[in-house]
Write a protein that holds these residues in place. Structure first.
Motif, PDB file in Angstrom:
ATOM      1  N   PHE A 287      22.710 106.241  96.291  1.00  0.00           N
ATOM      2  CA  PHE A 287      23.459 105.876  97.618  1.00  0.00           C
ATOM      3  C   PHE A 287      24.597 106.329  97.654  1.00  0.00           C
ATOM      4  CE2 PHE A 287      20.252 102.291  97.077  1.00  0.00           C
ATOM      5  CZ  PHE A 287      19.544 102.698  98.228  1.00  0.00           C
ATOM      6  N   ARG A 288      25.654 106.466  96.464  1.00  0.00           N
ATOM      7  CA  ARG A 288      26.816 107.279  96.715  1.00  0.00           C
ATOM      8  C   ARG A 288      26.721 108.497  97.096  1.00  0.00           C
ATOM      9  NH1 ARG A 288      28.284 107.695  91.690  1.00  0.00           N
ATOM     10  NH2 ARG A 288      28.421 105.610  91.342  1.00  0.00           N
ATOM     11  N   ALA A 289      25.562 109.298  96.575  1.00  0.00           N
ATOM     12  CA  ALA A 289      25.428 110.643  96.975  1.00  0.00           C
ATOM     13  C   ALA A 289      24.930 110.673  98.269  1.00  0.00           C
ATOM     14  CB  ALA A 289      24.233 111.279  96.024  1.00  0.00           C
ATOM     15  N   LEU A 290      24.139 109.992  98.946  1.00  0.00           N
ATOM     16  CA  LEU A 290      23.803 109.884 100.427  1.00  0.00           C
ATOM     17  C   LEU A 290      24.997 109.730 101.269  1.00  0.00           C
ATOM     18  CD1 LEU A 290      20.490 107.936  99.918  1.00  0.00           C
ATOM     19  CD2 LEU A 290      20.612 110.601 100.483  1.00  0.00           C
ATOM     20  N   LYS A 291      25.866 108.854 100.804  1.00  0.00           N
ATOM     21  CA  LYS A 291      26.924 108.479 101.513  1.00  0.00           C
ATOM     22  C   LYS A 291      28.048 109.633 101.527  1.00  0.00           C
ATOM     23  CE  LYS A 291      30.223 104.708 102.353  1.00  0.00           C
ATOM     24  NZ  LYS A 291      30.714 103.415 101.909  1.00  0.00           N
ATOM     25  N   THR A 292      28.126 110.105 100.575  1.00  0.00           N
ATOM     26  CA  THR A 292      29.123 111.332 100.716  1.00  0.00           C
ATOM     27  C   THR A 292      28.475 112.536 100.904  1.00  0.00           C
ATOM     28  OG1 THR A 292      28.955 111.549  98.087  1.00  0.00           O
ATOM     29  CG2 THR A 292      30.691 110.094  98.989  1.00  0.00           C
ATOM     30  N   LYS A 293      27.312 112.589 100.880  1.00  0.00           N
ATOM     31  CA  LYS A 293      26.471 114.024 101.082  1.00  0.00           C
ATOM     32  C   LYS A 293      26.388 114.835  99.892  1.00  0.00           C
ATOM     33  CE  LYS A 293      26.789 113.574 106.148  1.00  0.00           C
ATOM     34  NZ  LYS A 293      26.845 114.151 107.481  1.00  0.00           N
ATOM     35  N   GLY A 294      26.492 114.187  98.763  1.00  0.00           N
ATOM     36  CA  GLY A 294      26.927 115.045  97.532  1.00  0.00           C
ATOM     37  C   GLY A 294      25.292 115.424  96.999  1.00  0.00           C
ATOM     38  N   ASN A 295      25.325 115.704  95.823  1.00  0.00           N
ATOM     39  CA  ASN A 295      24.067 115.892  95.031  1.00  0.00           C
ATOM     40  C   ASN A 295      23.429 114.579  94.597  1.00  0.00           C
ATOM     41  OD1 ASN A 295      24.197 118.831  95.081  1.00  0.00           O
ATOM     42  ND2 ASN A 295      25.396 118.884  93.433  1.00  0.00           N
ATOM     43  N   THR A 296      22.185 114.489  94.919  1.00  0.00           N
ATOM     44  CA  THR A 296      21.467 113.225  94.407  1.00  0.00           C
ATOM     45  C   THR A 296      21.143 113.395  92.863  1.00  0.00           C
ATOM     46  OG1 THR A 296      19.384 114.150  94.870  1.00  0.00           O
ATOM     47  CG2 THR A 296      20.332 112.922  96.439  1.00  0.00           C
TER      48      THR A 296
END
Length: 545
Positions: free
Chosen positions: A339-348
């Motif tokens: 969810f952190r990656a989805l929020k920051t649009k980073g690598n899952t």
């Protein structure tokens, strides 16, 4: 079109008929407002029939069937007797309102009664449920509540009943307790090290294992008492004579301060507690391994008992894990990172709890994600086999074959060796599982047969003993005469055997001759056929000329 309502109460089946409902005026909000008023609702909906259950067991069976969307014979007879029968080849001029669309589809398939389940019907059924005790006059006050309470208890009790050997809740509790014990043992052993280091600080550098350190603190007590006579006992604990001598020498030149007898007793008691906890941890691990072999043998053989138990506990149950797709299973335990990656649009994240498997550690850095995806795929297959297979005794054949596939995939990434196809592997797994089942069955049968044979032998032996004891001297003479006759007849039998052998050789020769004659005849017939064909061809060519 007339509308009938089916209401399944705790005391029986009830059919209601709704009057004066126009399709245009079927407003759910208006119905919702009028449901609470019995005078308005009673004019629209009226009871057509009520069929009570015969017993509490009958109510439970009907409730179980309805929850699974199965049409029972009792419900079918209720509908067929109380609803108008539609004419053949014509559409019915009524419909049946049902709360559950599953049971509605079953009714329409088997009885050809048109059913509907929408918001309007649900609101009408809600009103029926609210005023049900007023519609059925025979029900006394409190009877319906008692029936609902009893049926609810029995229904939930029947749902909870399952195979005792396949309780995944025990695995969830065991893995949670194992993790907490690991933390507690580590913290307690560090406390023992710090406490006893005031007295014997050199022992920390010599012994690294926590359990051994606690055992040594319990044995040594006061370092001044260590002599060369205690080296043999120390070697039994440590398992190395050189290390035991090193401990004795370090005790002689130790820089630690002396402790009072009361302090040493407290340190020894705490060390004993740490030893007990670590021993209990070993027993708990053995228990977890045994439970995993019963509940999820294929998952345990594929990924290991501890990682498999962590996956089950994180999913909530083995059924929940089996329902998860492989993409969800791959990142179980890494929800925060996802969810952190989805929020920051980073690598899952590429892996969660599955990272603790040895397969991902063995894969190279660039292939770790691919290996995690492949391993999650195989874990989902193994969990579904364990959860939904109908085998009484769990087999590890599928888990072993899936593990071989993962090993082959590792070789493919490292060396480029082509792995086997999924179909071939699953076929071999099915064959090996069937073979194991047959072996178990055959092992059980010979044991019974051998016991029967032993009993028969014993009986025969007892009979022989009885006969020998009852023999007379006359019978012994008869036996001797028979033996002499056999000796006289033996050479004649040998001559016959030789003659039979000669006859057999002669018969074989005659058979070979016959075969040769047949071959010669066949070859001659083929040659004659070929000559006739050649003559015909020559005649045809002459005619053409």
């Amino acid at each position: 079109m007339a509308l009938f309502l089916l209401y399944e109460s705790a005391s029986g089946y009830a059919l209601f008929e709704a009057h004066g409902l126009d399709e245009i005026g079927q407003n759910t909000e208006a119905v919702r407002n009028s449901v609470s008023d019995l005078n308005r609702f009673g004019k629209v909906v009226k009871l057509r029939s009520f069929n009570p259950f015969t017993s509490a067991l009958d109510a439970l069976t009907q409730c179980n069937a309805i929850s699974e969307g199965i049409l029972t014979n009792e419900l079918r007879t209720v509908l067929e007797t109380n609803l108008p029968k539609p004419k053949e080849g014509k559409k019915a001029k009524f419909s049946l309102g049902v709360a559950d669309p599953k049971i509605g589809s079953q009714v329409s398939e088997l009885t050809k009664i048109p059913c509907q389940s929408n918001e309007f019907v649900l609101e009408l059924i809600r009103g029926v449920r609210l005023h049900f005790d007023r519609f059925v006059s025979d029900l006394k006050s409190g009877d319906l509540e008692k029936a609902q309470l009893g049926l609810g208890h029995s229904y939930s009790r029947a749902k909870v009943k399952f195979n005792v050997n396949r309780v995944d809740n025990m695995v969830i509790q065991a893995i949670f307790l194992l993790d907490t014990l690991d933390k507690d043992i580590n913290s307690f052993s560090m406390r023992v090290r710090e406490w006893y280091s005031w007295h014997f600080p050199e022992l920390v550098k010599i012994v690294n294992d926590n359990y051994l350190y606690a055992k040594l603190t319990k044995f040594i007590e006061d370092k001044s008492k260590l002599t060369e006579d205690t080296i043999s006992d120390l070697t039994d604990i440590v398992g190395d004579e050189d290390k035991a001598k090193e401990i004795v020498e370090a005790a002689k030149a130790s820089m630690g301060q002396d402790l009072s007898p009361v302090d040493l007793i407290n340190v020894q008691q705490f060390a004993q507690r740490v030893m007990d906890l670590s021993e209990y941890r070993r027993k708990l691990y053995d228990y977890l391994v045994a439970k995993m072999s019963d509940i999820a043998p294929n998952l345990a053989s594929l990924i290991g008992e501890v990682v498999g138990a962590r996956l089950i506990s994180h999913a909530g149950s083995l059924t929940n894990l089996a329902k998860c797709p492989s993409s969800t299973l791959q990142i179980l335990g890494a929800e925060k990172a996802l969810f952190r990656a989805l929020k920051t649009k980073g690598n899952t994240p590429k892996y969660g709890l599955i990272f603790h498997s040895s397969f991902i550690g063995r894969a190279s850095a660039k292939n770790k994600g691919r290996m995690a995806r492949y391993l999650a795929n195989k874990c989902s297959i193994a969990s579904r086999i364990d959860c939904f297979s109908e085998r009484e005794k769990g087999t590890t054949a599928f888990g072993e074959k899936l593990r071989e596939q993962v090993e082959e995939r590792l070789d493919f990434y490292d060396k480029g060796v082509a792995p086997r196809k999924n179909i071939d592997v699953m076929r071999s797994a099915m064959e090996s599982a069937d073979n194991k089942d047959t072996e178990l069955e055959t092992e059980e049968v010979p044991l019974e047969a051998s016991s029967k044979k032993d009993k028969k032998k014993k009986q025969k032996g007892d009979d022989d003993i009885v006969v020998d004891s009852s023999e007379d001297p006359k019978s012994e003479k008869k036996k001797k005469k028979k033996e002499k006759r056999k000796l006289d007849e033996e050479p004649e039998v040998d001559d016959q055997g030789v003659d039979d052998g000669a006859n057999g050789v002669a018969n074989e020769k005659t058979k070979k001759k016959k075969k040769k004659d047949k071959k010669v005849d066949d070859s001659e017939s083929l040659e004659a056929a070929s000559e006739t064909k050649k003559k015909k061809k020559k005649l045809k060519s002459k005619d053409a000329e």
